[in-house]
Design an enzyme around this catalytic site. Structure first.
Site, PDB file in Angstrom:
ATOM      1  N   GLY B  24      34.635  46.574  48.178  1.00  9.07           N
ATOM      2  CA  GLY B  24      34.911  46.695  46.810  1.00  9.07           C
ATOM      3  C   GLY B  24      33.621  47.190  45.854  1.00  9.07           C
ATOM      4  O   GLY B  24      32.603  47.358  46.396  1.00  9.07           O
ATOM      5  N   ARG B  46      38.777  44.071  56.360  1.00  7.89           N
ATOM      6  CA  ARG B  46      40.143  43.917  56.988  1.00  7.89           C
ATOM      7  C   ARG B  46      40.000  45.294  57.809  1.00  7.89           C
ATOM      8  O   ARG B  46      39.700  46.395  57.483  1.00  7.89           O
ATOM      9  CB  ARG B  46      41.028  44.135  55.874  1.00  7.89           C
ATOM     10  CG  ARG B  46      41.442  42.898  55.329  1.00  7.89           C
ATOM     11  CD  ARG B  46      42.519  43.054  54.121  1.00  7.89           C
ATOM     12  NE  ARG B  46      42.173  43.658  53.003  1.00  7.89           N
ATOM     13  CZ  ARG B  46      42.828  44.103  52.129  1.00  7.89           C
ATOM     14  NH1 ARG B  46      44.218  43.694  52.055  1.00  7.89           N
ATOM     15  NH2 ARG B  46      42.420  44.658  50.996  1.00  7.89           N
ATOM     16  N   ASP B  76      40.553  38.938  58.266  1.00  3.34           N
ATOM     17  CA  ASP B  76      41.507  38.915  56.972  1.00  3.34           C
ATOM     18  C   ASP B  76      41.238  37.495  56.461  1.00  3.34           C
ATOM     19  O   ASP B  76      40.918  36.522  57.148  1.00  3.34           O
ATOM     20  CB  ASP B  76      42.859  38.970  57.377  1.00  3.34           C
ATOM     21  CG  ASP B  76      43.247  40.483  57.614  1.00  3.34           C
ATOM     22  OD1 ASP B  76      42.479  41.127  58.006  1.00  3.34           O
ATOM     23  OD2 ASP B  76      44.249  40.854  57.045  1.00  3.34           O
ATOM     24  N   TYR B 195      33.973  38.778  32.955  1.00  2.00           N
ATOM     25  CA  TYR B 195      34.838  39.490  32.232  1.00  2.00           C
ATOM     26  C   TYR B 195      34.933  41.015  33.061  1.00  2.00           C
ATOM     27  O   TYR B 195      34.048  41.406  33.681  1.00  2.00           O
ATOM     28  CB  TYR B 195      34.252  39.622  30.665  1.00  2.00           C
ATOM     29  CG  TYR B 195      34.740  38.217  30.078  1.00  2.00           C
ATOM     30  CD1 TYR B 195      34.182  37.009  30.585  1.00  2.00           C
ATOM     31  CD2 TYR B 195      35.813  38.453  29.261  1.00  2.00           C
ATOM     32  CE1 TYR B 195      34.894  35.918  29.952  1.00  2.00           C
ATOM     33  CE2 TYR B 195      36.146  37.407  28.546  1.00  2.00           C
ATOM     34  CZ  TYR B 195      35.759  35.923  29.045  1.00  2.00           C
ATOM     35  OH  TYR B 195      36.097  34.884  28.296  1.00  2.00           O
ATOM     36  N   VAL B 207      42.673  50.520  34.724  1.00  2.00           N
ATOM     37  CA  VAL B 207      42.747  51.375  33.458  1.00  2.00           C
ATOM     38  C   VAL B 207      41.589  52.409  33.059  1.00  2.00           C
ATOM     39  O   VAL B 207      41.619  53.463  32.923  1.00  2.00           O
ATOM     40  CB  VAL B 207      43.325  50.638  32.293  1.00  2.00           C
ATOM     41  CG1 VAL B 207      42.272  49.718  31.919  1.00  2.00           C
ATOM     42  CG2 VAL B 207      43.751  51.622  31.317  1.00  2.00           C
ATOM     43  N   ARG B 209      38.973  53.465  34.938  1.00  2.00           N
ATOM     44  CA  ARG B 209      38.843  54.506  35.974  1.00  2.00           C
ATOM     45  C   ARG B 209      39.794  55.454  35.863  1.00  2.00           C
ATOM     46  O   ARG B 209      39.422  56.791  35.948  1.00  2.00           O
ATOM     47  CB  ARG B 209      38.602  54.030  37.366  1.00  2.00           C
ATOM     48  CG  ARG B 209      38.265  54.977  38.455  1.00  2.00           C
ATOM     49  CD  ARG B 209      36.876  55.241  38.386  1.00  2.00           C
ATOM     50  NE  ARG B 209      36.444  56.434  39.012  1.00  2.00           N
ATOM     51  CZ  ARG B 209      36.469  56.713  40.265  1.00  2.00           C
ATOM     52  NH1 ARG B 209      36.776  55.776  41.030  1.00  2.00           N
ATOM     53  NH2 ARG B 209      36.126  57.626  41.009  1.00  2.00           N
ATOM     54  N   ARG B 296      52.602  45.609  30.402  1.00  2.00           N
ATOM     55  CA  ARG B 296      52.660  44.279  31.123  1.00  2.00           C
ATOM     56  C   ARG B 296      53.732  43.280  30.961  1.00  2.00           C
ATOM     57  O   ARG B 296      53.696  43.134  29.584  1.00  2.00           O
ATOM     58  CB  ARG B 296      51.364  43.558  31.508  1.00  2.00           C
ATOM     59  CG  ARG B 296      50.445  44.298  32.459  1.00  2.00           C
ATOM     60  CD  ARG B 296      49.144  43.415  32.529  1.00  2.00           C
ATOM     61  NE  ARG B 296      47.937  44.345  32.987  1.00  2.00           N
ATOM     62  CZ  ARG B 296      46.778  43.966  32.519  1.00  2.00           C
ATOM     63  NH1 ARG B 296      46.670  42.878  31.926  1.00  2.00           N
ATOM     64  NH2 ARG B 296      45.910  44.763  32.785  1.00  2.00           N
TER      65      ARG B 296
END
Lengths: 372, 363
Positions: B24, B46, B76, B195, B207, B209, B296
């Site tokens: 990531g 994974r 995993d 944060y 959002v 990106r 949301r």
């Protein structure tokens, strides 16, 4: 006829709630886990054979870890009210088996909420989540009320915290009628034998009847707010009958130490005791026998309580005291049974069982009963 | 060719780190940081039918690193036996637990697996560490989403949790468990309450990106409109390469503790949007369209962190402001578009994945 679905129906609260709802005219469905030994003794007296005519009380095999099974049961029952009382509910055990505790207590709640949503029952089915005073753990203020910040101190409490917030989240996100009852300790003769109050009342009864010499306990300074489960299940139902869903603390507003509960239970079993020593050397000695019929096997000077550090928790919760003002003001709920009355009922019940065991023993039968 | 990542010159064995979520945004930056500090790094990945690990590409290309100082293992987060076996074998000094279902909006669609990975995954790791003979230091990456609808602003380490999304609720659970294992079992277990932190490597469904990609695409005529939810939400946005420095610092202290990592400054989504479009010389108002689908169910409003504890105790202080973060992202997205148009342009792929030069703090 309203239909209720109760998880944890074979437990203390589940059985009282089932009785209460049947009296109110509900059709009651319960979920129980499959086990090789019977586990329904608390509801056996209200069980109705599926072969009999009326079926106002039905049990379903299920498990809070089994999503499809929960969805299927809710689909079939189409409940007006779901009471999620099922859980691995023992704090000390949660330190030994945290992952299972989290799966059942935390994720299990989410699975139920998801099933209700998936089935499109958000507007029909009201949801009660059995939250707990253990959420307050290392208490941030005394007494604890609905606005007190949480500080969980056990895997059990962490899992229950997840369940608490996800319940709030589903209320806010999907407009579901979902509420938390933040229940402080509540006991009864049906309390599980490994919980401290029942362990004490059962221990005192067994000692009085000569079945056990001594009771071993952990932290006797722990302060708890103990109410009667019967009072508390009434409040669980009341919470689901309001105009809008909300969260409530359910408590007596009074607290005593474990040590005081021991004294109270001993007195009910016909014994006067005095505590001496400190820390792990603390003991309780019998200073008088007030009822020889209840306690025929005990003499003055017997040491009947000792400390076993095995029962200390990795992180202790020293004090819990609830403030039930909101429940009283908004719902008119009040606790009717005092801790003394409850203790008397518990000891009387345990004495009856102990007498049976003593009688069997007297007639040469070997009697074994679980002590852990 | 010399390696970008030098080993320690001393004879002491190199420190061993294990990173979950190494593929990531944060994992890849952290991996680079640790390698540059002389660590041997193990990552959990994974199994997937596609093996793109674009964020790690520059490291894979370094022949001195992969297979020698960087090792990837299939596991995993719900596979307890495999993780236990790996931890027993690797015996890491430090574990950085970054993996999780990290998308807030998606957590409303897949709440159960979000809890399974984000919360239960943490618990399973803590349980294994509890049993290890040599217990590694453990960092749980928590999130500002645990505050959800906060009672105080800015939020610090003592602000009560008040999550309002399935993701936030799961993170609150993982955070509490980490504290509990520190207090109950004496583990060196810490929370980095992060944060929002962005970078050119931010996932494309987030959002920020989404905005920088759209600004880049619109500026070259590949896209016309950008559809988004509410622009009013305010966020505290930092630069990811600086945040992984804070994560590392947390595990180098004498005592385990929790720290808020934030900039202390908040901006609205609209400001982010405006900055991104300005970077390509456009007016955002000409290209924005509201889309209810992205609103949301329970919208988080005002999240801004108070990083003073991290500053005082760790000497950690973020340097990048919003404009420079946004510009780095838009520039990278422009280069990516060019790479796709002109696949032989090697420079472009480097720009996206090259290790940052960011450094922060006093240390």
């Amino acid at each position: 006829m309203k239909r209720a679905l109760i998880t944890g129906i074979t437990g203390q609260d589940g059985s009282y709630l089932a009785e209460f709802l049947l009296e109110k005219g509900y059709e009651v469905h319960g979920i129980k886990r499959r086990a090789s030994s019977f586990n329904t003794e608390r509801v056996d007296h209200i069980y109705q054979s599926p072969h009999a005519g009326s079926k106002r009380f039905q049990l379903h095999y299920g498990d809070l870890t089994d999503t499809s099974n929960l969805t299927r049961i809710i689909q079939e029952v189409q409940p007006d009210e779901v009471y999620n009382l099922g859980a691995q509910s023992h704090v000390a055990v949660s330190f030994e088996s945290p992952e299972y505790t989290a799966d059942v207590d935390g994720l299990g709640t989410l699975r139920l909420l998801e099933a209700i949503r998936f089935l499109g029952l958000e507007q029909k089915t009201r949801f009660y989540q059995a939250s707990t005073s253990e959420l307050f753990g290392l208490v941030q203020e005394i007494p604890q009320k609905e606005s007190t910040p949480f500080y969980p101190r056990s895997p059990y409490a962490c899992a229950k915290l997840y369940a608490y917030w996800i319940t709030v989240n589903y209320r806010e996100s999907y407009g579901m009628y979902a509420c938390n009852g933040i229940l402080f300790n509540h006991e009864s003769p049906r309390r599980g034998e490994t919980f401290v109050t029942r362990k004490i009342t059962r221990g005192m009864a067994n000692i009085a009847q000569g079945l056990e010499p001594c009771l071993y306990l952990g932290n006797m300074d722990a302060l708890r707010d103990w109410g009667h489960a019967k009072d508390y299940v009434r409040m669980q139902w009341m919470m689901l009958q309001q105009e809008t869903a909300d969260d409530f603390v359910i408590a007596t507003g009074q607290q005593i130490t474990v040590r005081e509960f021991v004294k109270m239970s001993a007195a009910e079993a016909g014994l006067e005791v005095e505590f001496s020593g400190e820390g792990i050397d603390e003991i309780a000695t019998v200073t008088g026998v007030t009822d020889h019929e209840r306690a025929p096997e005990v003499s003055v000077g017997d040491v009947i309580v000792r400390v076993d550090p095995r029962y200390f928790r990795p992180a202790e919760v020293e004090t819990l005291l609830g403030d039930p003002t909101k429940a009283k003001d908004k719902l008119g709920w009040e606790c009717e049974i005092t801790v003394e009355e409850m203790c008397a009922e518990m000891v009387a019940n345990d004495l009856e069982q102990a007498r049976c065991h003593a009688l069997l023993k007297l007639h040469g039968h070997s009697v074994s009963f679980a002590v852990e | 060719m010399t390696s970008n990542f030098q080993l320690h010159s001393s004879n002491a064995p190199p420190p061993l780190a294990l990173i979950t979520g190494i593929t990531g945004q944060d994992g890849s930056y952290l991996c680079e940081l640790l390698l540059s500090k002389g660590y041997v790094v193990h990552g959990l990945v994974r199994r997937n039918s596609s093996t793109t690990r674009a964020r790690l590409d520059p490291i894979f290309q370094d022949k001195e690193v992969y297979g020698k100082r960087l090792f990837l293992h299939y596991a995993d987060l719900d596979d307890v036996t495999t993780i236990r076996r790996l931890l027993t074998k690797i015996q890491p000094d430090e574990i950085y637990h970054l993996a999780g279902q990290s998308h807030v909006g998606t957590s409303f669609e897949i709440p159960e697996s979000t809890c399974e990975f984000t919360a239960m995954g943490t618990l399973k790791l803590l349980e294994i560490i509890r049993d290890l003979a040599k217990r590694p230091r453990f960092l749980q990456i928590s999130s500002s989403e645990i505050f959800g609808r906060p009672t105080a602003s800015p939020q610090n380490e003592h602000t009560p949790m008040r999550p309002v999304t399935p993701y936030g609720v799961a993170k609150a659970f993982a955070t509490s468990m980490t504290c509990l294992y520190r207090e109950s079992f004496d583990l060196f277990a810490c929370n980095a309450i992060c944060y929002n932190h962005e970078s050119p490597r931010r996932g494309e469904s987030f959002v920020t990106r989404k905005i920088t990609q759209a600004a880049a695409a619109i500026s070259v005529g590949l896209q016309d409109k950008l559809k988004m939810g509410s622009l009013d939400a305010r966020r505290d946005w930092g630069y990811a390469p600086e945040y992984v420095v804070g994560m590392w610092q947390i595990l180098q202290q004498n005592n385990p503790d929790d720290y808020v990592l934030a900039t202390g400054v908040d901006h609205s989504v609209q400001e982010f949007l405006q900055t991104a479009f300005e970077a390509v010389g456009l007016d955002w108002k000409d290209h924005y369209e509201v889309d209810q689908r992205f609103i949301r169910p329970a919208e988080v409003n005002m999240l801004v962190g108070d990083p003073s504890k991290a500053w005082q105790r760790l000497g950690w202080k973020p340097q990048s402001d919003l404009a420079s973060i946004v510009r780095s992202m838009v520039d990278a997205d422009l280069l990516l578009i060019n790479r796709n148009r002109f696949p032989n342009c090697a420079v472009a792929s480097q720009a996206w994945t090259s290790p940052p030069n960011a450094s922060s703090g006093k240390s």
